[in-house]
Design a protein around this motif. Sequence first.
Motif, PDB file in Angstrom:
ATOM      1  N   LYS A 284      39.990 -33.382 -31.046  1.00  0.00           N
ATOM      2  CA  LYS A 284      38.824 -34.094 -30.497  1.00  0.00           C
ATOM      3  C   LYS A 284      38.001 -33.142 -29.634  1.00  0.00           C
ATOM      4  N   THR A 285      36.700 -33.149 -29.859  1.00  0.00           N
ATOM      5  CA  THR A 285      35.843 -32.335 -29.000  1.00  0.00           C
ATOM      6  C   THR A 285      34.567 -33.099 -28.695  1.00  0.00           C
ATOM      7  N   VAL A 286      33.760 -32.519 -27.831  1.00  0.00           N
ATOM      8  CA  VAL A 286      32.470 -33.103 -27.456  1.00  0.00           C
ATOM      9  C   VAL A 286      31.412 -32.083 -27.831  1.00  0.00           C
ATOM     10  N   CYS A 287      30.307 -32.555 -28.356  1.00  0.00           N
ATOM     11  CA  CYS A 287      29.305 -31.637 -28.894  1.00  0.00           C
ATOM     12  C   CYS A 287      28.811 -30.663 -27.830  1.00  0.00           C
ATOM     13  N   THR A 288      28.559 -29.452 -28.260  1.00  0.00           N
ATOM     14  CA  THR A 288      28.152 -28.387 -27.340  1.00  0.00           C
ATOM     15  C   THR A 288      26.629 -28.248 -27.239  1.00  0.00           C
ATOM     16  N   TYR A 289      25.909 -29.082 -27.985  1.00  0.00           N
ATOM     17  CA  TYR A 289      24.452 -28.903 -27.991  1.00  0.00           C
ATOM     18  C   TYR A 289      23.749 -29.800 -26.971  1.00  0.00           C
ATOM     19  N   CYS A 290      23.140 -30.902 -27.408  1.00  0.00           N
ATOM     20  CA  CYS A 290      22.285 -31.630 -26.462  1.00  0.00           C
ATOM     21  C   CYS A 290      23.092 -32.568 -25.574  1.00  0.00           C
ATOM     22  N   GLY A 291      22.402 -33.282 -24.707  1.00  0.00           N
ATOM     23  CA  GLY A 291      23.074 -34.091 -23.693  1.00  0.00           C
ATOM     24  C   GLY A 291      23.485 -35.481 -24.136  1.00  0.00           C
ATOM     25  N   VAL A 292      23.307 -35.833 -25.415  1.00  0.00           N
ATOM     26  CA  VAL A 292      23.666 -37.184 -25.850  1.00  0.00           C
ATOM     27  C   VAL A 292      25.169 -37.433 -25.682  1.00  0.00           C
ATOM     28  N   GLY A 293      25.969 -36.392 -25.932  1.00  0.00           N
ATOM     29  CA  GLY A 293      27.406 -36.535 -25.692  1.00  0.00           C
ATOM     30  C   GLY A 293      28.183 -37.068 -26.876  1.00  0.00           C
ATOM     31  N   CYS A 294      27.809 -36.668 -28.092  1.00  0.00           N
ATOM     32  CA  CYS A 294      28.573 -37.102 -29.266  1.00  0.00           C
ATOM     33  C   CYS A 294      29.963 -36.475 -29.226  1.00  0.00           C
ATOM     34  N   SER A 295      30.936 -37.236 -29.652  1.00  0.00           N
ATOM     35  CA  SER A 295      32.285 -36.692 -29.731  1.00  0.00           C
ATOM     36  C   SER A 295      32.836 -36.949 -31.132  1.00  0.00           C
ATOM     37  N   PHE A 296      33.761 -36.117 -31.523  1.00  0.00           N
ATOM     38  CA  PHE A 296      34.293 -36.209 -32.890  1.00  0.00           C
ATOM     39  C   PHE A 296      35.557 -35.372 -33.002  1.00  0.00           C
ATOM     40  N   ASP A 297      36.247 -35.579 -34.113  1.00  0.00           N
ATOM     41  CA  ASP A 297      37.372 -34.707 -34.440  1.00  0.00           C
ATOM     42  C   ASP A 297      36.839 -33.534 -35.250  1.00  0.00           C
ATOM     43  N   ILE A 298      37.311 -32.355 -34.896  1.00  0.00           N
ATOM     44  CA  ILE A 298      36.951 -31.205 -35.722  1.00  0.00           C
ATOM     45  C   ILE A 298      38.202 -30.819 -36.495  1.00  0.00           C
ATOM     46  N   TRP A 299      38.064 -30.736 -37.814  1.00  0.00           N
ATOM     47  CA  TRP A 299      39.201 -30.406 -38.682  1.00  0.00           C
ATOM     48  C   TRP A 299      39.197 -28.888 -38.904  1.00  0.00           C
ATOM     49  N   SER A 452      15.032 -33.671 -30.254  1.00  0.00           N
ATOM     50  CA  SER A 452      15.747 -33.105 -29.107  1.00  0.00           C
ATOM     51  C   SER A 452      17.007 -33.899 -28.745  1.00  0.00           C
ATOM     52  N   HIS A 453      17.000 -35.190 -29.005  1.00  0.00           N
ATOM     53  CA  HIS A 453      18.174 -36.037 -28.729  1.00  0.00           C
ATOM     54  C   HIS A 453      18.392 -36.924 -29.955  1.00  0.00           C
ATOM     55  N   PRO A 454      18.737 -36.296 -31.073  1.00  0.00           N
ATOM     56  CA  PRO A 454      18.630 -36.990 -32.363  1.00  0.00           C
ATOM     57  C   PRO A 454      19.475 -38.253 -32.470  1.00  0.00           C
ATOM     58  N   VAL A 455      20.686 -38.216 -31.977  1.00  0.00           N
ATOM     59  CA  VAL A 455      21.542 -39.404 -32.156  1.00  0.00           C
ATOM     60  C   VAL A 455      21.069 -40.536 -31.250  1.00  0.00           C
ATOM     61  N   LEU A 456      20.614 -40.209 -30.070  1.00  0.00           N
ATOM     62  CA  LEU A 456      20.047 -41.247 -29.208  1.00  0.00           C
ATOM     63  C   LEU A 456      18.818 -41.867 -29.880  1.00  0.00           C
ATOM     64  N   ALA A 457      18.021 -41.017 -30.500  1.00  0.00           N
ATOM     65  CA  ALA A 457      16.810 -41.511 -31.182  1.00  0.00           C
ATOM     66  C   ALA A 457      17.162 -42.491 -32.296  1.00  0.00           C
ATOM     67  N   THR A 458      18.296 -42.264 -32.959  1.00  0.00           N
ATOM     68  CA  THR A 458      18.650 -43.184 -34.057  1.00  0.00           C
ATOM     69  C   THR A 458      18.819 -44.603 -33.538  1.00  0.00           C
ATOM     70  N   ARG A 459      19.291 -44.738 -32.295  1.00  0.00           N
ATOM     71  CA  ARG A 459      19.507 -46.090 -31.750  1.00  0.00           C
ATOM     72  C   ARG A 459      18.173 -46.788 -31.510  1.00  0.00           C
ATOM     73  N   VAL A 460      17.186 -46.024 -31.115  1.00  0.00           N
ATOM     74  CA  VAL A 460      15.854 -46.603 -30.909  1.00  0.00           C
ATOM     75  C   VAL A 460      15.229 -46.917 -32.280  1.00  0.00           C
ATOM     76  N   HIS A 608      20.804 -30.116 -22.177  1.00  0.00           N
ATOM     77  CA  HIS A 608      22.017 -29.435 -22.629  1.00  0.00           C
ATOM     78  C   HIS A 608      23.208 -30.384 -22.514  1.00  0.00           C
ATOM     79  N   ASN A 609      24.257 -30.036 -23.248  1.00  0.00           N
ATOM     80  CA  ASN A 609      25.424 -30.914 -23.293  1.00  0.00           C
ATOM     81  C   ASN A 609      25.996 -31.217 -21.918  1.00  0.00           C
ATOM     82  N   ASN A 610      25.931 -30.244 -20.998  1.00  0.00           N
ATOM     83  CA  ASN A 610      26.522 -30.531 -19.677  1.00  0.00           C
ATOM     84  C   ASN A 610      25.550 -30.221 -18.544  1.00  0.00           C
ATOM     85  N   VAL A 611      24.272 -30.434 -18.805  1.00  0.00           N
ATOM     86  CA  VAL A 611      23.309 -30.174 -17.724  1.00  0.00           C
ATOM     87  C   VAL A 611      23.495 -31.206 -16.615  1.00  0.00           C
ATOM     88  N   GLN A 612      23.902 -32.402 -16.996  1.00  0.00           N
ATOM     89  CA  GLN A 612      24.189 -33.414 -15.977  1.00  0.00           C
ATOM     90  C   GLN A 612      25.402 -32.982 -15.148  1.00  0.00           C
TER      91      GLN A 612
END
Length: 1005
Positions: A284-299, A452-460, A608-612
């Motif tokens: 399990k990891t958390v995305c290293t790119y934008c600040g949305v905070g997607c998480s997933f398993d990396i195989w 810039s925040h693609p997954v967040l945008a999908t929700r909108v 950024h992923n951890n700018v917060q």
Amino acid sequence: MRSTEASSVHTVPSLPDSSVNLPSCEITIDGALASAFVGERLIDAINRSGKELAQVCYHHRLGPIQTCDTCMVEIDGKLARACGSTVSAGIKVVTESAAARAAQREAFDRILGNHLLYCTVCDNNNGNCTVHNTTALLKVEHQQRPYKPKPYEVDMSNPFYRYDPDQCILCGRCVEACQNVQVNETLSIRWEDEHPRVLWDGGEQIGGSSCVSCGHCVTVCPCNALMEKSMLGEAGYFTRWPKQALTGMIDLVKEIEPELGYGPILQLSETEAAMRKARIKKTKTVCTYCGVGCSFDIWTKDRHILKVEPGEGATNNISTCVKGKFGWDFVNHQDRLQRPLIREGDGFREASWDEALELVARRLGEIKAANGPDALGFISSSKCTNEENYLMQKLARGVVGTNNVDNCSRYCQSPATQGLFRTVGYGGDSGSISDIAQSALVLIIGSNTAESHPVLATRVKRAHKLNGQRLIVADIREHEMARRADIYISPRPGTDLVWLSAITKYIVDHGKAKTDFIHQWVNKFDEYKKSLEPFTLEDAEQITGLSQETLVRIAEEIIAAPSMCVLWAMGVTQHCGGSDTSTAISNLLLATGNYMRPGTGAYPLRGHNNVQGASDFGCMPAYFPGYEKVADEEVRKRYEQGWDVKLPTSKGLDNHEMVDAIHEGKVKGLYLFGEDMYSADSNANYVGAAFSMLEFFVVQDIFFGETCRYADVVLPASPSLEKEGTFVSTERRIQRLYEAFKPLGESRPDWIIVQEIANRLGAKWNYTHPADVMHEAASLSPMFAGVTYDRLAGYKTLQWPVAVDGTDQPLLYTKHFNFPDGKAKFYPMDWIPPCETVDDEFDLHLNNGRLLEHFHEGNLTYRIAGVHEVSPNRFIEVSSELAEERGIATGQWVDVTSRYGEIRTQVLVTDRVKGNQVYMPLNSPEKPLNLLTGSFTDRTTHTPAYKETPVKIKVLPWRGENPLPRTNFRFGTPTPQRGVEVERKWKRADYRMPGSGLVQIQTNN
Ligand code: SF4
Ligand code: SF4
Ligand code: SF4
Ligand code: FES
């Protein structure tokens, strides 16, 4: 909990979405009572009961698609699809009657007519293949309908995934995901075709279609029709065989199936699948790119990345963008720094860790001894973990004795934080991304959210498409969200505060402010109201260029909306008045009562992923972790006791001030990690000149970026996949990441390097794991009091502030605002015009930002072959009006010059920009864009006014190809539709519902 593999700590997903807020009831399933919810999908109730019902097209994150017909059950004696039926109290459901069984098997037999079972040599045979598992569940031995290939070629034209029509079972999951979750609207199935298949843009190749490679379709495909290319030939023991041998195996399966049946074939493939478990690691990891905070398993298999598998992330569940799903190859790139480097003349030589660290400690110590601790500066990283950031500020404050510590939120987010500090007290999003999705009205200002925040945008996009959410977008550039908006406005650059204040004044003047809310919850209304007086509609029209009619229309939309969220980003913050405009946004929300309820609030979108987290954990010159002031004696004493040191009392320098202080000779040594500051800060020439003046400069990073050229020592660090720790996403969500790979070569996680340096400077730190660091931070900072690694295990998350008992706050303000009296504050408005504007010489306004497929300056994404393939070049977007006026076209080379520097690039003519506005992406394979930006800053936070950059262009006498390859998604033409549109399938002459004329399927029971 220090598990390195997430698979051991997965949490069970909560109740399926369809049951939220529904009354409970009882139903009967195969004779047994089961609890359910009135109105929920029947299939969810059956699945919860533990019954194993076949279901191929159903995915609980997608909802009912009703294409596969395998979930047929009897409801009160009638055959129906369980996924397409809803629960009513007392219904009697039979899943195992002869009629239901026969219908299920007939439906699945039709699926096998579209799919060859060659599981043992299939890269999707990993224990989770829906088609394979359904074959086993239904105990299918022989097919009645023979498999028939379709008359189409495999499509390999996308760099990241491929589509095999011959294996496609036409379930439509991919279409549903693309149309209604990602809402890119690329995929469809033309059910009327003789041989239906999945279509990209109605029948184009994938490469060059509108597909943004988000990977949703690949993630949800229940078989191997859509596969990540990184899996092909890699996942199985026998899948790398030459094509001829594979074809031979597949033919063998076809030959023996009529005689042996599928039983022994499946047994063999299941044994092989079990063997794969031993060598495929899922982390399990958390995305290293934008600040949305997607998480997933990396195989992974050794150091090979097989795929990214989302599904359980609190923020994203099945969603990813191209970078999260496919953007990890940089980790193993040959350019990775693997040994420390020490400057020797104009170059560098490799050195041992001991030598490099001794040198760093000695030189930092010497500078401190000669000039005092404030002659040193520390710049932390929004790409590193909270624990690493915590240690960096502890090193600066507790070991060296200076508050000169900052992070790159100074370049983007500080003004938004300031606006919230002034008005509501906490510098974070007021709620969660789910709040944005459920809001009645979303107002987006200065944010290219879809890129810039693609997954967040999908929700909108989904809420807007399917749930009637209203969308207003204010941006000078007409990007995707602007095109989707109900109201799109393009105010003059730097004038957002004016129109925001004018509509707030209109709302107040028309008696539509939420006075009850204001009376109960907000101070300083009269003072604020007075400050609004200059913001008349007339003046606003003159300053912003927006008509009064438009302003009134927006105000009326806001008045009419039961709830509103405002999203904003760098288009607001990177101006001289960035903090003030952010404040104006929060004022508007307060005036309209849009705080303290689900579906409301302020959402500065963290870049950024951890700018917060970098700011949350104290890498700011005036704040300890949790935004407690360094000037507060009581707080300081707590840290002095906790760290057993004496701490500096006055605020330090931010990174903008540090650059000035280097020029002034006050700061002489700098330690920077995880940041290509030369490229990221504004006015790169000025920043580079400062770096050249440093007596000693340490840069710690994973690649040798532009900034490293100025370093005395370069230390090789590890990216997120090579370490443990936590990140905080834009919605204040703290999430753990686990180690997928050991650090490459001699590189080390940043927290280990910082500890080594601290101890060589005299500290006695003894952290053995990032959990120790978090434990200490939680013990000292009330905001994180209840944060523990156990409470964050696997996919568990916490949204700060977190009480000692672990209670977190998804909705930030419920009982009070973060001020001593619990009330928010209006903050008076005062507009300052942009610091730099166009003139006769610099006659074009340069805007800048991200591209979806790249991240920031591109130091990671240019090292991903697939991204490089579809987006290899920098360009400048020019409007068709300007192109015509200057006699230029796409591909033209131009020199772009500002008052600070010059860049040579190619033109891309587009209608995304208008008039004399031009746009350049931040990413570049060559010189950074920030050679053009100046040193003016937000007057409160010193965030550079990147978005206030006048330039001129000189047309060069040569023209090249389009800088964007034809395979880039921007050339595609989406085909929006409501979803799979299964009704069109049901209208086909050759379709009939299974069970209506039963076919006997041979099984082994
Ligand atoms: S996709 Fe699944 S069912 Fe099809 S061959 Fe591969 S493992 Fe077997
Ligand atoms: S945009 Fe492309 S990758 Fe994403 S779901 Fe649609 S077709 Fe699949
Ligand atoms: S490609 Fe799409 S329609 Fe075909 S099997 Fe996969 S998800 Fe289903
Ligand atoms: S699972 Fe119900 S129709 Fe496919």
